[in-house]
Design an enzyme around this catalytic site. Sequence first.
Site, PDB file in Angstrom:
ATOM      1  N   SER A  30       0.819  -1.230   0.000  1.00 18.69           N
ATOM      2  CA  SER A  30       0.000   0.000   0.000  1.00 18.69           C
ATOM      3  C   SER A  30       0.841   1.264   0.000  1.00 18.69           C
ATOM      4  CB  SER A  30      -0.839   0.091   1.289  1.00 18.69           C
ATOM      5  OG  SER A  30      -1.965  -0.668   1.204  1.00 18.69           O
ATOM      6  N   HIS A  61      -5.789   1.622  -9.076  1.00 24.24           N
ATOM      7  CA  HIS A  61      -5.192   0.979 -10.250  1.00 24.24           C
ATOM      8  C   HIS A  61      -5.264  -0.525 -10.070  1.00 24.24           C
ATOM      9  CE1 HIS A  61      -1.454   0.147  -8.111  1.00 24.24           C
ATOM     10  NE2 HIS A  61      -1.519   1.376  -7.655  1.00 24.24           N
ATOM     11  N   HIS A  83      -5.686  -8.896  -2.244  1.00 26.37           N
ATOM     12  CA  HIS A  83      -5.914  -9.270  -0.845  1.00 26.37           C
ATOM     13  C   HIS A  83      -7.115 -10.209  -0.726  1.00 26.37           C
ATOM     14  CE1 HIS A  83      -4.144  -5.195  -0.924  1.00 26.37           C
ATOM     15  NE2 HIS A  83      -3.517  -5.552   0.170  1.00 26.37           N
ATOM     16  N   TYR A  85      -9.461  -9.823   1.347  1.00 20.86           N
ATOM     17  CA  TYR A  85     -10.698  -9.062   1.611  1.00 20.86           C
ATOM     18  C   TYR A  85     -11.361  -8.553   0.332  1.00 20.86           C
ATOM     19  CZ  TYR A  85      -7.740  -4.841   1.240  1.00 20.86           C
ATOM     20  OH  TYR A  85      -6.878  -3.873   0.810  1.00 20.86           O
ATOM     21  N   GLU A  86     -10.641  -8.638  -0.793  1.00 19.71           N
ATOM     22  CA  GLU A  86     -11.265  -8.242  -2.063  1.00 19.71           C
ATOM     23  C   GLU A  86     -12.171  -9.353  -2.594  1.00 19.71           C
ATOM     24  OE1 GLU A  86      -8.365  -5.921  -4.706  1.00 19.71           O
ATOM     25  OE2 GLU A  86      -7.044  -6.793  -3.194  1.00 19.71           O
ATOM     26  N   ALA A 113       2.242  -2.365   4.421  1.00 16.75           N
ATOM     27  CA  ALA A 113       1.930  -1.389   5.465  1.00 16.75           C
ATOM     28  C   ALA A 113       1.297  -2.174   6.604  1.00 16.75           C
ATOM     29  CB  ALA A 113       0.951  -0.355   4.924  1.00 16.75           C
ATOM     30  N   MET A 211      -2.889  -7.069   6.384  1.00 12.04           N
ATOM     31  CA  MET A 211      -3.912  -7.858   5.692  1.00 12.04           C
ATOM     32  C   MET A 211      -3.343  -8.596   4.478  1.00 12.04           C
ATOM     33  SD  MET A 211      -6.907  -4.972   5.829  1.00 12.04           S
ATOM     34  CE  MET A 211      -7.223  -4.030   7.334  1.00 12.04           C
ATOM     35  N   SER A 212      -2.051  -8.874   4.498  1.00 15.68           N
ATOM     36  CA  SER A 212      -1.438  -9.527   3.329  1.00 15.68           C
ATOM     37  C   SER A 212      -0.236 -10.355   3.786  1.00 15.68           C
ATOM     38  CB  SER A 212      -0.980  -8.458   2.330  1.00 15.68           C
ATOM     39  OG  SER A 212       0.069  -7.689   2.903  1.00 15.68           O
ATOM     40  N   ASN A 235       0.669   3.007  11.513  1.00 14.35           N
ATOM     41  CA  ASN A 235      -0.246   3.465  12.578  1.00 14.35           C
ATOM     42  C   ASN A 235      -0.099   2.544  13.785  1.00 14.35           C
ATOM     43  OD1 ASN A 235      -1.722   1.567  10.514  1.00 14.35           O
ATOM     44  ND2 ASN A 235      -2.773   1.279  12.463  1.00 14.35           N
ATOM     45  N   HIS A 247      -7.641   4.530   6.347  1.00 19.43           N
ATOM     46  CA  HIS A 247      -6.779   4.167   5.226  1.00 19.43           C
ATOM     47  C   HIS A 247      -5.958   5.365   4.745  1.00 19.43           C
ATOM     48  CE1 HIS A 247      -5.358   1.774   1.943  1.00 19.43           C
ATOM     49  NE2 HIS A 247      -5.959   2.489   1.010  1.00 19.43           N
TER      50      HIS A 247
HETATM   51  N1  HPA Z   1      -4.340  -3.375  10.789  1.00 25.97           N
HETATM   52  C1  HPA Z   1      -4.358  -4.143   9.683  1.00 25.97           C
HETATM   53  N2  HPA Z   1      -3.795  -3.800   8.544  1.00 25.97           N
HETATM   54  C2  HPA Z   1      -3.117  -2.632   8.507  1.00 25.97           C
HETATM   55  C3  HPA Z   1      -3.045  -1.787   9.614  1.00 25.97           C
HETATM   56  C4  HPA Z   1      -3.693  -2.176  10.818  1.00 25.97           C
HETATM   57  O1  HPA Z   1      -3.674  -1.478  11.850  1.00 25.97           O
HETATM   58  N3  HPA Z   1      -2.316  -0.693   9.227  1.00 25.97           N
HETATM   59  C5  HPA Z   1      -1.955  -0.905   7.926  1.00 25.97           C
HETATM   60  N4  HPA Z   1      -2.442  -2.074   7.486  1.00 25.97           N
END
Ligand code: HPA
Length: 275
Positions: A30, A61, A83, A85-86, A113, A211-212, A235, A247
């Site tokens: 990401s 994209h 991912h 979740y898609e 990320a 998430m990956s 974060n 996001h």
């Molecule tokens: N949780 C899950 N996926 C993420 C996060 C998070 O806090 N930050 C970036 N991707």
Amino acid sequence: MNELDILKNNYSILAAKIPFVPRVAVVLGSGLGVLIKEQDVEYSISYGELESMPVSTVDGHSGRFIFAKIGGVPIVAMQGRVHLYEGYTAQEAVRPIRLMGMLGAKGLILTNAAGGINRSFSCGNLMLITDHISSFVPSPLIGENYDRLGVRFPDMSEVYSKKLRELALASAEKLGIELKQGVYVQASGPNYETPAEIKMFSALGADAVGMSTAVEATAAVHMGMTVCGISLITNPAAGIGDKPLCHDEVKREADKAADRLSRLVATIVNNISNY
Ligand code: HPA
């Protein structure tokens, strides 16, 4: 058509077009899609031009494979990953990884990320993944095993290659870039986790959540690739910080760190010859 046939068809489409055999595959997470400069791209093809290749539905994209040389080393990179979740199955989500392996990439560098669970982490930190927890998402290896790719019951005791970890740490030191280390846990998303889930992940030994990555690393190890993973902490995970997660914040932090992470990835690729 079975999974192996889909991979073979795509291999044939690509093998006829690519400018070189890639030695290393890189997955750009990401906001990290800028790791490779446009002028360095020798060939690119969008996932949609291939057969049954999952397309990314986030970030505007749909994703593409990029062929470029970094410091003379031929690489293939995924700009935009897919991912769970898609709506893709774990097997579909790793299809591009397997294809890059079939094209000849022996090493795989995964970037992502992630939310920081370890309280000593700050936003913008880079974390070298030492191991992962993938028990909360399905294995990409469920279903028929393709012996041509790997064995039915692959060992996972060193998913993230010790040699590549040493190389990553040495590269970071040379560049003066701080590199934390820790365990990554893959959650399904797309919702961020609850504070209770993060407490559980922390108790289980996880330092960062995303998430990956874990399913991709699993498929790569199955087929004998050597894997390195780097998380950018964008974060504090839910309940660790005091703000709701969004996001946009994740993308903002990723943009800020993109240059540092690209220099680190480039240095790892440049020195990868003796792993
Ligand atoms: N949780 C899950 N996926 C993420 C996060 C998070 O806090 N930050 C970036 N991707």
